[in-house]
Every structure is written in C-alpha cells, then in structure tokens.
Design an enzyme around this catalytic site. Sequence first.
Site, PDB file in Angstrom:
ATOM      1  N   ASP A   8      49.444  71.758  55.879  1.00  0.00           N
ATOM      2  CA  ASP A   8      48.734  73.033  55.959  1.00  0.00           C
ATOM      3  C   ASP A   8      47.607  73.012  54.928  1.00  0.00           C
ATOM      4  O   ASP A   8      47.859  72.918  53.726  1.00  0.00           O
ATOM      5  CB  ASP A   8      49.707  74.185  55.676  1.00  0.00           C
ATOM      6  CG  ASP A   8      49.120  75.541  56.028  1.00  0.00           C
ATOM      7  OD1 ASP A   8      47.993  75.591  56.544  1.00  0.00           O
ATOM      8  OD2 ASP A   8      49.798  76.560  55.773  1.00  0.00           O
ATOM      9  N   ASP A 102      43.661  74.083  60.908  1.00  0.00           N
ATOM     10  CA  ASP A 102      44.042  73.756  59.536  1.00  0.00           C
ATOM     11  C   ASP A 102      45.507  73.411  59.336  1.00  0.00           C
ATOM     12  O   ASP A 102      45.948  73.263  58.191  1.00  0.00           O
ATOM     13  CB  ASP A 102      43.663  74.915  58.602  1.00  0.00           C
ATOM     14  CG  ASP A 102      44.390  76.204  58.967  1.00  0.00           C
ATOM     15  OD1 ASP A 102      44.872  76.325  60.101  1.00  0.00           O
ATOM     16  OD2 ASP A 102      44.466  77.096  58.097  1.00  0.00           O
ATOM     17  N   GLU A 103      46.274  73.251  60.393  1.00  0.00           N
ATOM     18  CA  GLU A 103      47.670  72.857  60.195  1.00  0.00           C
ATOM     19  C   GLU A 103      48.201  72.088  61.395  1.00  0.00           C
ATOM     20  O   GLU A 103      47.732  72.243  62.515  1.00  0.00           O
ATOM     21  CB  GLU A 103      48.563  74.073  59.901  1.00  0.00           C
ATOM     22  CG  GLU A 103      48.660  75.080  61.021  1.00  0.00           C
ATOM     23  CD  GLU A 103      49.656  76.186  60.702  1.00  0.00           C
ATOM     24  OE1 GLU A 103      50.742  75.883  60.170  1.00  0.00           O
ATOM     25  OE2 GLU A 103      49.349  77.358  60.997  1.00  0.00           O
TER      26      GLU A 103
END
Length: 358
Positions: A8, A102-103
């Site tokens: 993350d 983003d993860e």
Amino acid sequence: MRKIIHIDMDAFYASVEQRDNPELKGKPVAVGGSSERGVVAAASYEARKYGVKSAMPSKIAASRCPELIFVHPRFDAYKAVSQQIREIFYDYTDLVEPLSLDEAYLDVTSNKKGMKSATRIALEIKKRIKETTQLTASAGISLNKFLAKTASDVKKPDGLFLIPPDQAVEYVERMPIEKFFGIGKVTAEKMHKMGIFTGSDLKKWEEYSLVDRFGKSGYYYYKIARAIDEREVNPNRIRKSLGAENTFNNDLMTMEAIRKELGTITDVLVRRMTSSKTVGRTLTLKAKYSDFRIITRSKTVDYWIETKEHIEQIYDELASQVEIENGFRLLGLALSNLNYEEQEEREEPKETQLTLEF
C-alpha cells in the site's frame, strides 16, 4: 498455505505531488478541488495530523487546517507511477491483484526469484519502489489476504509488518473490531451494541446468528474472526460495475437541471463502457442531497444496456421516482450486471503444518 503480501503506497497522490513539487514537501497538502463543493481525494500525512482525510468536503478540510494547500489531481502522473510499481511486482510474481493505483496483493508462495521468505521479498520490493519512484510504501505479510491487508496498516508510513501463521488467530482475537477490513463505522457501532468489541468477542457468535443480523456479510465476519480467508490472489480481477458522477457548485433544484446533468454524466459513462468493451443490465441512479443524505434508484432490464439512448430512457424513469426536496449536490450513474462475471474457484481449507518460511 499461501504467502501473501499487501503493498500500500503511503498517501500516494499527495506524495507524488510533494515529490514533483519540492515546495510542497513537509507541508499539509490535499489533492482535490478547493471550491465550495470540492472533495479531498487524498491528503498528505502533514494534513492528516489535522484530521484531514480522503472523501472529506474541502470546506471542512480547510477549516480543520487553515494552511492546507489544495492541488489539482493529475491522474496521468499517478497512473504512470503506478505502472512503474507494478512492473516491480511482476519481477517477483505474476499473481498480482491490483486493488487501485496505489495498492495490490501479491502471492509469492512460489515466486520468480526462488526466495523462501515473503518478508525478504517485501523488504526488497519496498527498497526498489523507493529507488525507482522516490516514494515510500507499506507492506503487510501473512498467510491470507485479510491478514496481509490488516498488517500493512500497522506501521504506516514506510512500514512493514508480519503476522506469522502460528500467531494469526491470537492476533485477530486481540484486534479492535474497528480495525477489521470490511467492517465500517456503522457496522462497528451495531456490533458494539451486541457486545462485540474485539475479534475474540466476534468469535463467540455462531455463524447463523451473524448471518441473521448482517446478511451475507455474516459469513465473512464468522471466518475472519478465525483468521480464515480463502480468497485467492486474482490477477484477472474483473470489476463488477462502471460508473460516473459529478458534484455541483450549486444545488440542482429542478428536474430540467437534473436531466441535463444526467445527460453529461451519461456521456462519460458511455465512453468508459466503450473503452472497456462493457455493457450491462442494471442501471443505478445515485443522488446526494445538500444535507449529504444519499439515495439510490435502480432498474434491471432483460436486454443489454449499451447505448446512450438506453441509458437516457432508464435514468429518465429513475429520476421521476426521486423527490428533489432541498436540491441535489451530487448525481451519479452506475452500470452493473455486466457482460462478464467474476468467477472464483474456492477450495476447502486443508489442514497443513506451519512450515513455510515467512
């Protein structure tokens, strides 16, 4: 038994902006619109200290942090960085399941580097992300997706946390119910009224009782209270809906204005349908009143919704079912029951010795 890593990125959008504009480093930054009706898409850690967070109205964010700097989002830049990060992931495994820019989850049980330790892999990935993008990431490592996701939040930012298999059950039992991924504020409050404050409390409830009170989610709560999550990392994760929405500077007070804005939103939705080669059978209208109450109206048809005319015909019917009251600050349309279905093969959990190196 699997070895799962959840990566993350830390305050991703805001961190990209601070990286690209040195004048923003160390300052409270919010990515999003600063207008009266703007919404924060992401906040830097400096801004979070003041209680600024994503999805917060910009007006409230500015009142909490008078020195807050608003930056217009640059999604092309975020996508480019996200692609750099994913290329790093694929150096270790093809079993990568992105959840957003983003993860992502990574299954490194059997990996391209032949590395036995998932923790060492996570450390190496974090180091390479830093070297490649000048950004930091947090990593969680464990035997399933739920626990890996939980672990990645423990030591943010720039953190790494391992929940070993032989400590998983005990760790979950100690967790406050608010920390469980998939249990939001409203559900947590309901659980508190039931005397459920920790994983240990949740574990005391029978499956049928949880299903009776929470519907299908009860099955999920029953399993995660026992540290069980059988979901595989799915590199071909398919979205279940497509949507578009817009927040307005001035409340929409007439049906004429509502239909006009829905026409604009439909244009965006059709472009996304065309880009993803997707059609569906259910259209949902979402409306948010000026007091932030949200209502939805849906209709399912027996044909594929695939043209602007189809959408207009259905949203016109749905719009006639809502009361304007004190006006709408947001409208949205979402298409679901798409022309593909996410198929997940589930295996029965097997007894195994905890011999894998984490």
